[in-house]
Motif scaffolding. Structure first.
Motif, PDB file in Angstrom:
ATOM      1  N   TRP A  18       5.103  -0.096  11.675  1.00  0.00           N
ATOM      2  CA  TRP A  18       4.322   0.681  11.976  1.00  0.00           C
ATOM      3  C   TRP A  18       3.415  -0.671  11.613  1.00  0.00           C
ATOM      4  N   PHE A  19       4.038  -1.067   9.693  1.00  0.00           N
ATOM      5  CA  PHE A  19       2.580  -1.537   8.837  1.00  0.00           C
ATOM      6  C   PHE A  19       3.649  -2.887   9.156  1.00  0.00           C
ATOM      7  N   LEU A  29      -0.385  -4.004   8.948  1.00  0.00           N
ATOM      8  CA  LEU A  29      -1.537  -3.121   9.228  1.00  0.00           C
ATOM      9  C   LEU A  29      -1.689  -2.363   8.008  1.00  0.00           C
ATOM     10  N   SER A  30      -3.376  -2.699   7.135  1.00  0.00           N
ATOM     11  CA  SER A  30      -3.218  -2.399   6.433  1.00  0.00           C
ATOM     12  C   SER A  30      -4.088  -0.946   6.042  1.00  0.00           C
ATOM     13  N   GLU A  49       0.753  -0.969  -0.042  1.00  0.00           N
ATOM     14  CA  GLU A  49      -0.073   0.450  -0.330  1.00  0.00           C
ATOM     15  C   GLU A  49       0.581   0.934  -0.111  1.00  0.00           C
ATOM     16  N   PRO A  50       0.786   2.201  -1.172  1.00  0.00           N
ATOM     17  CA  PRO A  50       1.562   3.261  -1.017  1.00  0.00           C
ATOM     18  C   PRO A  50       1.046   4.612  -0.120  1.00  0.00           C
ATOM     19  N   ASP A 108       2.954  -2.383  19.493  1.00  0.00           N
ATOM     20  CA  ASP A 108       3.839  -3.855  19.242  1.00  0.00           C
ATOM     21  C   ASP A 108       4.859  -3.888  18.102  1.00  0.00           C
ATOM     22  N   ASN A 109       4.045  -3.553  17.022  1.00  0.00           N
ATOM     23  CA  ASN A 109       4.894  -3.375  15.884  1.00  0.00           C
ATOM     24  C   ASN A 109       6.328  -1.579  15.863  1.00  0.00           C
ATOM     25  N   TYR A 110       6.190  -0.995  16.264  1.00  0.00           N
ATOM     26  CA  TYR A 110       7.172   0.030  16.213  1.00  0.00           C
ATOM     27  C   TYR A 110       7.343   0.003  17.377  1.00  0.00           C
TER      28      TYR A 110
END
Length: 231
Positions: free
Chosen positions: A192-193, A199-200, A45-46, A219-221
């Motif tokens: 983050w994604f 993460l969509s 996803e851009p 949790d991601n970052y």
């Protein structure tokens, strides 16, 4: 003019005697460029980023003898659009360090301690309300896949209560034993994604409150940091 010059030189010498942390924003393997560059998440996803900010607090060092070097706690607001904010001058001299630990966010005591100043000043745009507290990390941009108005993508992550705690403790190890003057730490916004919970943007273009999604993004970052260079 001479006095002003001497003051500036004195500040620079003082900082040179301190151990420094320098945070370097990335997007994947590329240096992060705000506003003008488009990047792609793991879901292809851009996204173009406009703002990237986060709080660093509770910094601790581990020396080569295995002892923890505790620092007086301070809160630093790092802003990718403000280069000066990305370098932290620690109140300790250069020394042999094998690990560094810090927290992303603002602890519960500060969240409920009334109006704060300096980096915790609510006027800096990192505070929700007295009930929900501080925004620990903020990432904003635009993506054509976002269904939000103007294709906005905005993640304001926080939450200090027991069932919605987005505080994350980061520990980074230094592989080579050496005398340390400066640690350069990469901060990858694409984490983050691309972390534990992919993460969509299309499904979740906005997160503006504590809760399950905020904790997943935290949790991601928490995985976005890595040591680039030590000198």
């Amino acid at each position: 003019m001479i006095l002003f010059f001497l003051c500036i030189c004195s500040i620079e010498v003082l900082h040179a005697q301190n151990l420094q942390l320098k945070f370097v924003p990335f997007a994947g393997k590329q240096s992060l460029v705000l506003m003008d560059s488009t990047y792609h998440t793991a879901l292809n996803e851009p996204i173009t980023f406009r703002n990237f900010l986060f709080y660093v607090s509770h910094i601790q060092l581990t020396n080569d003898k295995g002892h923890t070097v505790y620092l007086n706690n301070a809160y630093y607001l790092l802003n990718a659009s403000d280069t000066a904010s990305l370098t932290i001058h620690l109140p300790v001299k250069p020394q042999s360090i094998v690990a560094i630990q810090f927290t992303i966010g603002v602890d519960s005591i500060k969240n409920v301690s009334g109006i704060q100043t300096r980096s915790l000043d609510p006027m800096l745009g990192m505070f929700w309300t007295w009930n929900t507290g501080y925004i620990f990390a903020k990432l904003e941009g635009n993506s054509p896949v976002s269904k939000a108005p103007a294709h906005y993508v905005t993640y304001h992550i926080g939450g200090y209560k027991h069932n919605e705690n987005a505080l994350r403790v980061i520990q980074l190890n230094i592989s080579k034993k050496q005398w340390v003057h400066q640690i350069d730490i990469g901060a990858d916004v694409l984490a983050w994604f691309n972390g534990k919970q992919p993460l969509s943007i299309q499904e979740h273009p906005i997160c503006h409150s504590p809760g399950k999604l905020a904790m997943q993004i935290a949790d991601n970052y928490a995985q976005m940091f890595h040591i680039i260079h030590v000198e």
